[in-house]
Design an enzyme around this catalytic site. Sequence first.
Site, mmCIF file in Angstrom:
data_model
loop_
_atom_site.group_PDB
_atom_site.id
_atom_site.type_symbol
_atom_site.label_atom_id
_atom_site.label_comp_id
_atom_site.label_asym_id
_atom_site.label_seq_id
_atom_site.Cartn_x
_atom_site.Cartn_y
_atom_site.Cartn_z
ATOM 1 N N TYR A 292 13.750 -9.795 1.121
ATOM 2 C CA TYR A 292 12.354 -9.762 1.565
ATOM 3 C C TYR A 292 11.424 -9.954 0.371
ATOM 4 O O TYR A 292 10.470 -10.748 0.423
ATOM 5 C CB TYR A 292 12.069 -8.428 2.251
ATOM 6 C CG TYR A 292 10.639 -8.218 2.681
ATOM 7 C CD1 TYR A 292 10.164 -8.775 3.865
ATOM 8 C CD2 TYR A 292 9.759 -7.463 1.905
ATOM 9 C CE1 TYR A 292 8.849 -8.579 4.271
ATOM 10 C CE2 TYR A 292 8.440 -7.265 2.303
ATOM 11 C CZ TYR A 292 7.996 -7.823 3.484
ATOM 12 O OH TYR A 292 6.696 -7.629 3.881
ATOM 13 N N SER B 24 3.194 -9.464 0.247
ATOM 14 C CA SER B 24 3.534 -8.045 0.158
ATOM 15 C C SER B 24 3.563 -7.609 -1.304
ATOM 16 O O SER B 24 3.815 -8.416 -2.203
ATOM 17 C CB SER B 24 4.908 -7.785 0.785
ATOM 18 O OG SER B 24 5.356 -6.472 0.503
#
Length: 334
Positions: free
Chosen positions: A163, A150
């Site tokens: 995350y 990501s």
Amino acid sequence: MSDCRGQRWSLKDMTALVTGGTKGIGYAVVKELAAFGAIVHTCSRNEAELNQRVQEWKSMGLKVSGSVCDLKVRAQREKLMETVSSLFDGKLNILVNNAGISIPKEATEFTMEDFSTIMTTNFESAYHLSQLAHPLLKASGNGNIIFISSVAGVIALPMCSIYASSKGAMNELTKNLACEWAKDKIRVNSVAPWIIRTPLVDNLEKDSTFLEQANRLILRTPIPRPREPNEVSSVVAFLCFPAASYVTGQFRGSDLHFAIGENINGRTLLPRDENYSIQYGIRGTWTFLAVLVVLVLCLSLLFVPESLVPRNETDRQLALLQFKSMIIDDPLGA
């Protein structure tokens, strides 16, 4: 010539394991790889959804199978790889570590359970599956590992510190495994998308704070919209093609349109008051003038008349003191 080109851009009869393949990016990757001729196995915690997807793919003529697996559980990961080894005769060409989870919270609000859930699902499972898959990938003679990372693993984004940490770790793992396993003819790459229209993002959009911040960040990209899953799966497929045989250890962040500070449109993550630009401009002007004065004084030393050059140690010390006073202590002559 056409046959050679077709082989370079085909996955015909290659074997692949894609985790979390029943929805979002995983679903698009399964469909993409299978459409290029790969024989794909995927997994999901939801048996009913998995069976539905497998039937859907088979009705399209795609070679896809699936098994139920909770990737947070180590024993189930081991069982999954045993299944894959049995299905593909001990050889695996492609491993796509796609399964992931995000919980939007401020850093002070995360619990130990949140930390464990996110890190285990996103990073530990991907690391462990890569270890388990290594002998199968090596046996194929043409192994590929793709991590779905990501943009959050590269830049600071709001409400996703854990995350982001899991994805940052994944990016570093990509480089390390690429170096360690190149001798085994295994390539390792990472794809780092920005906001993608998936069920994960749909769930996060229920949080009004996240939605507001996400919309603001999306507007900072040259193509100001969320990407679709098939715009990510195409990048994954490319990295698996024989045509990409020299690509390894790469972080394919095609959505990295902005960095931590200023972006191409001059916007920033940090709020500034209305006088910021004026203050910054004034400081910059004074700095420029100070540097200019110093430069002029230094150049003037090149043209000092010989009669003024110090002849002894006392004169030299005095000249140095005067020079220090002019340039360092009071460069603008204030």
